[in-house]
Design an enzyme around this catalytic site. Structure first.
Site, mmCIF file in Angstrom:
data_model
loop_
_atom_site.group_PDB
_atom_site.id
_atom_site.type_symbol
_atom_site.label_atom_id
_atom_site.label_comp_id
_atom_site.label_asym_id
_atom_site.label_seq_id
_atom_site.Cartn_x
_atom_site.Cartn_y
_atom_site.Cartn_z
ATOM 1 N N LYS A 53 0.851 -1.204 0.000
ATOM 2 C CA LYS A 53 0.000 0.000 0.000
ATOM 3 C C LYS A 53 0.882 1.247 0.000
ATOM 4 O O LYS A 53 0.591 2.235 -0.682
ATOM 5 C CB LYS A 53 -0.942 -0.020 1.218
ATOM 6 C CG LYS A 53 -2.065 -1.038 1.043
ATOM 7 C CD LYS A 53 -2.840 -1.348 2.302
ATOM 8 C CE LYS A 53 -3.771 -2.536 2.047
ATOM 9 N NZ LYS A 53 -4.527 -2.999 3.187
ATOM 10 N N GLN A 97 -4.901 -2.224 9.349
ATOM 11 C CA GLN A 97 -4.719 -3.530 8.714
ATOM 12 C C GLN A 97 -5.274 -4.637 9.604
ATOM 13 O O GLN A 97 -4.905 -4.747 10.777
ATOM 14 C CB GLN A 97 -3.218 -3.753 8.426
ATOM 15 C CG GLN A 97 -2.924 -4.995 7.626
ATOM 16 C CD GLN A 97 -3.508 -4.952 6.202
ATOM 17 O OE1 GLN A 97 -3.377 -3.965 5.498
ATOM 18 N NE2 GLN A 97 -4.169 -6.025 5.796
ATOM 19 N N ASP A 120 -11.217 2.128 3.463
ATOM 20 C CA ASP A 120 -11.456 0.692 3.261
ATOM 21 C C ASP A 120 -12.943 0.416 3.035
ATOM 22 O O ASP A 120 -13.311 -0.680 2.603
ATOM 23 C CB ASP A 120 -11.002 -0.099 4.503
ATOM 24 C CG ASP A 120 -9.609 -0.708 4.327
ATOM 25 O OD1 ASP A 120 -9.185 -0.881 3.164
ATOM 26 O OD2 ASP A 120 -8.968 -1.007 5.350
#
Ligand code: NAP
Length: 294
Positions: A53, A97, A120
């Site tokens: 990322k 995460q 997200d």
């Protein structure tokens, strides 16, 4: 013989488009979009995902920051950091995460993220907006699949789409998106899971099969119909003697299914790179809709 839905190629095009957008922003003397990633512990797969990322941010010209915590971090420490990031005028979007260690309530963490920075697309407010077909951040993997189908102009209207797996981040949102009144969408959707008996009776009748179960080579050629469109989300690390010690294997038996399908995604190089590109797209959207960037 199936044609390839080339996620790697399309993701590169998308990142190029984002980069051009960022160059325009920066040339107007405005700051670049900024994505923050929170990583807890030293899980190998999570570290790889987060590093990727950060690499993607560099590639598209974003600023990125990595916030690392040991696996022993307390829930309150993590919530405190999230509060800071929610309030920061310098941060457009951030991700935590997953998975998180057992002492931390994942739900509480997701709920604490400001939905306007939830790139997200996991916050219930964003999930609800998605389900109601309102503008919002779509979860990166389903967003990536939609974009891939869109770029290849795959006809989804009136088709029967069977999805295997009902996770919050892939299967469930995917089922909602394929059934929405839009393109890609307008499909008749069947959402299957581990309690679905005789799953092959569903997949054999499907025009589109999307697999997200995490079982290597689960979908075989005798489970699909001629000319089907096959989208493989699965990524499982299967240990072997290769230099890395493992190979990434999808849920679809690619070798046999590619002989029968019309279109198919490979693993790697299919849904994975599209997922990464869509996080960048969501971050750019967060930047553009941020109240601090008028
Ligand atoms: P998950 O949370 O691991 O859940 C798996 C789902 O598959 C569950 O709904 C489960 O049913 C269902 N399932 C398991 N075995 C099954 C079977 N034999 N028949 C039918 N359904 C079955 O799912 P996930 O997080 O979406 O991950 C799925 C896979 O996609 C993993 O390999 C993951 O690494 C990969 N993934 C890839 C990307 C990408 O960017 N390419 C992104 C996310 C995930 P129940 O609900 O009944 O338990």
């Amino acid at each position: 013989m199936a044609e390839i839905l080339d996620g790697l190629k399309v993701s590169k095009e998308i990142k190029k488009e984002i980069r051009a957008n960022v160059e325009k922003i920066v040339s107007g003397n405005r700051r670049a979009p900024h994505l923050v990633a929170i990583l807890v512990g030293k899980n190998g797969a999570s570290m790889t995902y987060v590093n990727n990322k950060i690499k993607d941010c560099e590639e598209v010209g974003f600023r990125s920051s990595l916030v690392e915590f040991p696996s022993t971090v307390s829930e309150s420490e993590l919530l405190e950091k999230i509060k800071d990031l929610n309030q920061s005028k310098e941060v457009d979007g951030f991700i935590v995460q997953l998975p998180l260690p057992k002492q931390i309530d994942q739900e509480k963490i997701i709920m604490a993220i400001d939905p306007r920075k939830d790139v997200d697309g996991f916050h219930p407010e964003n999930f609800g907006k998605m389900a109601l077909e309102m503008d919002t951040f779509l979860p990166a993997t389903p967003f990536g699949i939609l974009t891939l189908l869109e770029r290849y102009q795959i006809d989804t209207k009136g088709k029967h789409c069977v999805i295997i797996g009902r996770s919050r981040i892939v299967g469930k949102p995917m089922s909602i998106l394929m059934g929405r009144k839009d393109f890609p969408g307008n499909s008749t959707v069947t959402l299957t899971h581990s309690y679905t008996p005789h799953i092959e009776e569903f997949t054999r009748n499907a025009d589109i099969v999307i697999t997200a179960l995490g079982d290597p080579n689960f979908l075989k050629a005798n489970m699909i119909k001629d000319g089907a469109i096959i989208v493989d989300v699965g990524i499982t690390r299967v240990e072997d003697d290769s230099p890395k010690g493992y190979t990434l294997v999808g849920d679809v038996d690619f070798a046999s299914c590619k002989e029968k399908a019309a279109w198919i995604t490979p693993v790697p190089g299919g849904v994975g790179p599209m997922t990464r590109a869509m996080l960048m797209k969501n971050t750019l959207l967060a930047y553009k809709t941020s109240v601090y960037n008028d």
